[in-house]
Write a protein that holds these residues in place. Structure first.
Motif, PDB file in Angstrom:
ATOM      1  N   ARG A  61       0.832  -1.221   0.000  1.00 46.34           N
ATOM      2  CA  ARG A  61       0.000   0.000   0.000  1.00 46.34           C
ATOM      3  C   ARG A  61       0.861   1.263   0.000  1.00 46.34           C
TER       4      ARG A  61
ATOM      5  N   ARG B 186       2.296   1.554  -3.549  1.00 49.38           N
ATOM      6  CA  ARG B 186       1.287   2.087  -4.485  1.00 49.38           C
ATOM      7  C   ARG B 186       1.127   3.594  -4.305  1.00 49.38           C
ATOM      8  N   ALA B 187       1.052   4.044  -3.060  1.00 51.81           N
ATOM      9  CA  ALA B 187       0.897   5.482  -2.798  1.00 51.81           C
ATOM     10  C   ALA B 187       2.122   6.258  -3.280  1.00 51.81           C
TER      11      ALA B 187
ATOM     12  N   ARG C  10       4.283   5.330  -5.676  1.00 51.61           N
ATOM     13  CA  ARG C  10       4.278   5.312  -7.151  1.00 51.61           C
ATOM     14  C   ARG C  10       3.237   6.273  -7.723  1.00 51.61           C
ATOM     15  N   HIS C  11       2.082   6.346  -7.077  1.00 50.70           N
ATOM     16  CA  HIS C  11       1.032   7.255  -7.541  1.00 50.70           C
ATOM     17  C   HIS C  11       1.534   8.697  -7.519  1.00 50.70           C
ATOM     18  N   GLU C  12       2.137   9.104  -6.405  1.00 52.24           N
ATOM     19  CA  GLU C  12       2.663  10.476  -6.317  1.00 52.24           C
ATOM     20  C   GLU C  12       3.792  10.688  -7.311  1.00 52.24           C
TER      21      GLU C  12
ATOM     22  N   ASP D   7       4.185   9.124 -10.195  1.00 50.21           N
ATOM     23  CA  ASP D   7       3.585   9.192 -11.534  1.00 50.21           C
ATOM     24  C   ASP D   7       2.994  10.577 -11.794  1.00 50.21           C
ATOM     25  N   LEU D   8       2.296  11.121 -10.794  1.00 48.58           N
ATOM     26  CA  LEU D   8       1.727  12.469 -10.947  1.00 48.58           C
ATOM     27  C   LEU D   8       2.841  13.512 -11.076  1.00 48.58           C
TER      28      LEU D   8
ATOM     29  N   HIS E  75       3.940  17.024  -5.681  1.00 45.45           N
ATOM     30  CA  HIS E  75       3.801  15.564  -5.651  1.00 45.45           C
ATOM     31  C   HIS E  75       5.093  14.901  -5.180  1.00 45.45           C
TER      32      HIS E  75
ATOM     33  N   ALA F 289       5.560  12.320  -2.158  1.00 44.36           N
ATOM     34  CA  ALA F 289       6.279  11.064  -2.352  1.00 44.36           C
ATOM     35  C   ALA F 289       7.413  10.954  -1.330  1.00 44.36           C
TER      36      ALA F 289
END
Length: 113
Positions: free
Chosen positions: A4, A7-8, A10-12, A14-15, A31, A35
């Motif tokens: 989890r 994922r969080a 990687r999400h930041e 990616d943004l 972002h 991260a």
């Protein structure tokens, strides 16, 4: 790094990369700071966040940020598993040893670590 958190993070990231590609340095850096908060206890993610902060600083022609990120990159490699100030955004605008409030939406995520 637990799934989890990964994922969080990687999400930041990616943004941040998307904003970087669009030339939106402010959004990219925001972002990256998030991260950084998520990944600062892990050598790879912590170092990656600082590497990208250095890149954004370079693109913004922000000498202070570039100078500030160079020692933070080294520190991320050496200290991530030993000690990090909780909530610190990693920006050159703040002391690298100053704990900071964690954004409300990240508190629960990090608390379950």
């Amino acid at each position: 790094m637990k799934p989890r958190l990964r994922r969080a993070f990687r999400h930041e990231m990616d943004l941040a990369r998307l904003a970087y590609q669009e030339g939106d340095w402010q959004a990219a850096f925001r972002h990256l700071e998030r991260a950084h908060i998520i990944g600062q206890r892990f050598i790879g993610p912590h170092t990656l966040a600082h590497w990208w902060m250095l890149r954004v600083g370079w693109r913004r022609r922000d000498a202070r940020e570039v100078r500030g990120q160079l020692p933070r990159l080294v520190a991320a490699l050496l200290l991530s598993r030993i000690w990090v100030p909780a909530g610190n955004t990693g920006s050159a605008d703040v002391s690298p040893i100053k704990p900071m409030p964690i954004p409300a939406d990240l508190v629960a995520l990090l608390r379950r670590r």
